[in-house]
Design a protein around this motif. Sequence first.
Motif, short mmCIF file in Angstrom:
data_model
loop_
_atom_site.label_atom_id
_atom_site.label_comp_id
_atom_site.label_asym_id
_atom_site.label_seq_id
_atom_site.Cartn_x
_atom_site.Cartn_y
_atom_site.Cartn_z
N LEU A 59 0.77 -1.02 0.29
CA LEU A 59 -0.33 -0.07 -0.29
C LEU A 59 0.92 1.74 -0.17
N ASN A 60 0.15 2.35 -0.48
CA ASN A 60 1.21 3.52 -0.75
C ASN A 60 0.65 4.62 0.36
N LEU A 61 1.42 5.13 1.11
CA LEU A 61 1.13 6.02 2.29
C LEU A 61 0.82 7.59 2.09
N GLU A 62 0.01 7.77 1.94
CA GLU A 62 -0.77 8.63 1.41
C GLU A 62 -0.76 9.89 2.16
N HIS A 63 0.04 11.26 1.76
CA HIS A 63 0.60 12.26 2.95
C HIS A 63 -0.62 12.80 2.58
N LYS A 64 -1.29 13.17 3.67
CA LYS A 64 -2.93 14.20 3.34
C LYS A 64 -2.75 15.49 4.70
N ASP A 65 -2.45 16.52 3.80
CA ASP A 65 -2.31 17.74 4.79
C ASP A 65 -3.98 18.26 5.76
N HIS A 66 -3.80 18.54 6.07
CA HIS A 66 -5.60 19.31 6.53
C HIS A 66 -5.94 20.64 6.61
N ALA A 67 -6.66 21.32 6.02
CA ALA A 67 -7.06 22.85 6.16
C ALA A 67 -7.53 23.62 8.15
N LEU A 68 -6.24 24.36 7.54
CA LEU A 68 -6.40 24.95 8.27
C LEU A 68 -6.68 26.71 8.57
N LYS A 69 -7.89 26.59 7.49
CA LYS A 69 -8.53 28.13 7.39
C LYS A 69 -9.11 28.66 8.28
N GLY A 70 -9.45 28.09 8.70
CA GLY A 70 -10.43 27.04 9.79
C GLY A 70 -12.14 28.14 9.11
N TRP A 71 -12.11 27.96 7.93
CA TRP A 71 -13.79 28.25 7.42
C TRP A 71 -14.55 27.14 7.71
N ASN A 72 -16.34 28.01 7.60
CA ASN A 72 -16.44 26.76 8.20
C ASN A 72 -17.96 26.43 6.81
N TRP A 73 -17.25 26.41 5.61
CA TRP A 73 -18.30 26.14 4.23
C TRP A 73 -17.05 25.20 3.84
#
Length: 574
Positions: free
Chosen positions: A95-109
């Motif tokens: 399996l390929n370990l996928e690197h995911k970055d989370h959104a940190l903008k704080g938007w609620n939409w």
Amino acid sequence: MSKPAVEEFNGIYLDLSKQPGRVKFAEPGLAWKPLTGGQSFSLDGEQFLQCQWSRGARGHEVKILTRDSGVLQLDGFEAEEFDRVQKIFKLFYGLNLEHKDHALKGWNWGKGEFGKAELSFNVQNRPAFEIPYTEISNTNLAGKNEVAVEFSLPSGGDETGTNGHLGGARSRGRKGGAAKDQLVEMRFYIPGTATKKENEEDGEDKEGEGSEEEEQHNAANLFYDTLMDKAEIGEVAGDTFATFLEVLHLTPRGRFGIDMYENSFRLRGKTYDYKIPYDNIKKFMLLPKPDDLHTLITVGLDPPLRQGQTRYPFLVMQFKRDEEVTIELNMTTEMLEGKYKGKLNARYEQPQHTVVAQVFRGLSGKKIVTPSKDFVSHHQQSGVKCSIKANEGHLFCLDKSFMFVPKPASYIPFDNISVITMSRVGGAVSASRTFDITITTKNGTGEHQFSNINREEQKPLEEFFQIKGLRTKNEMLDDSSALIAAALKDADMASSDEEVVAARADRGSADEDDESVDEDFKADSDSDVAEEYDSAHESSGSGSDEQMADADAGADSDPPEEESRPKKKAKTSK
């Protein structure tokens, strides 16, 4: 390059566990064990479906999406260990370990995307947060464009959903119970319309029929239906043992279908659907309504049922007493003869409330509580009619508690009662017909007031309080003394008024005799005047007009009266 036999990491937390542990990766799978000792956890490598690397609560996290067990979280990796972990998953599991970055903008939409094991809320193609389907307990359409998502709660007030055998790791469906404060509900506003990506047969034709069909399947409805399907809220594991259609509920108000399963039951309404485990049932009461027509079934729940911001700790169902049903349980003979022997019957042909109560008792194992035999009302009923503020209902006397239904459903155990006060309120008319009961609880936790109770129920209630050893205070005796004193005072005042009226009546007759002279006075001629005064003279002893005027002046001290009469005589003499 040869494969290493085992790769090991320390200080790793499994599924938000309280204690760190040691995780080992090998070709057959992985194993985790808390550092403090205890039971270990293992997962076969063939169950691995997808893996991701992202920032976590305690460092970096490896999230493994499995085929059967949902989402597995391993938190506590260092940033520089990414390359090592990536090689492990590539070599051992392909399996390929996928690197995911989370959104940190704080938007609620953003955009909601449904994955295989979790719901992801993405902002600019980056996940802001993810919700595993196993953590969702219920979802409802809270409005035309609003969907409410409810999360699993610990089954008890002191339980946090932890699994002590795994270092406090969160069990399936309990990952949210990590602290005293817990997120219990989230709402999504979803405007507009949307189409399904995977349509069933003739699905596109149905959507193209017109705008009415599109309104029925707007974006919020599609989101709700998809989440119900993914989280398996509408489908409970196992077959339905029994189904009761369109059962009237007084609390919460509406008609719900009831599906009975092995470990839970489901309420199906037009707007709300609920899946309630039998373990959440704390009380089950069968209460005959004092109208000789209906029977109430009251189910106490902990945690309570929720509709938005409203919490319902009790379900109140109403059945007609003469409505009978015939039902056969969808259950094998082995189950009836084994697990449910002596608890359930294969076939029922009885009144509906009796069948529902017996099936609930057999599946949940809860005792059915009925009204106490020590209380019989004046009308030979098990409850009395009363009200809490403006809400009318019935108060039932049970063996160990009081129960008021339907709204607000109030349960008061005897061991929590400090004193019961009976009092009379209102005017003299209403006070003689009804009275109030105020139940004060111990430790100053509050009081419950039940008003407008028929005066005829006072004696049966007092006898029941005495049998149960409940401390009572009767303020109506003081009220009665006050009423009697007020009545006597009113009688004295009435007699004195009569005397005054009689005296005034006597004096008024004399005045009327004096005034009759003026009323009968006729000034037609001098002879008439002389005759009038001559007749008056016979009674007064005076024979002239001047003496008569002097006598009138002496008898009547009113100066205007004295002046007016001589003027009249002078006027008539001319």
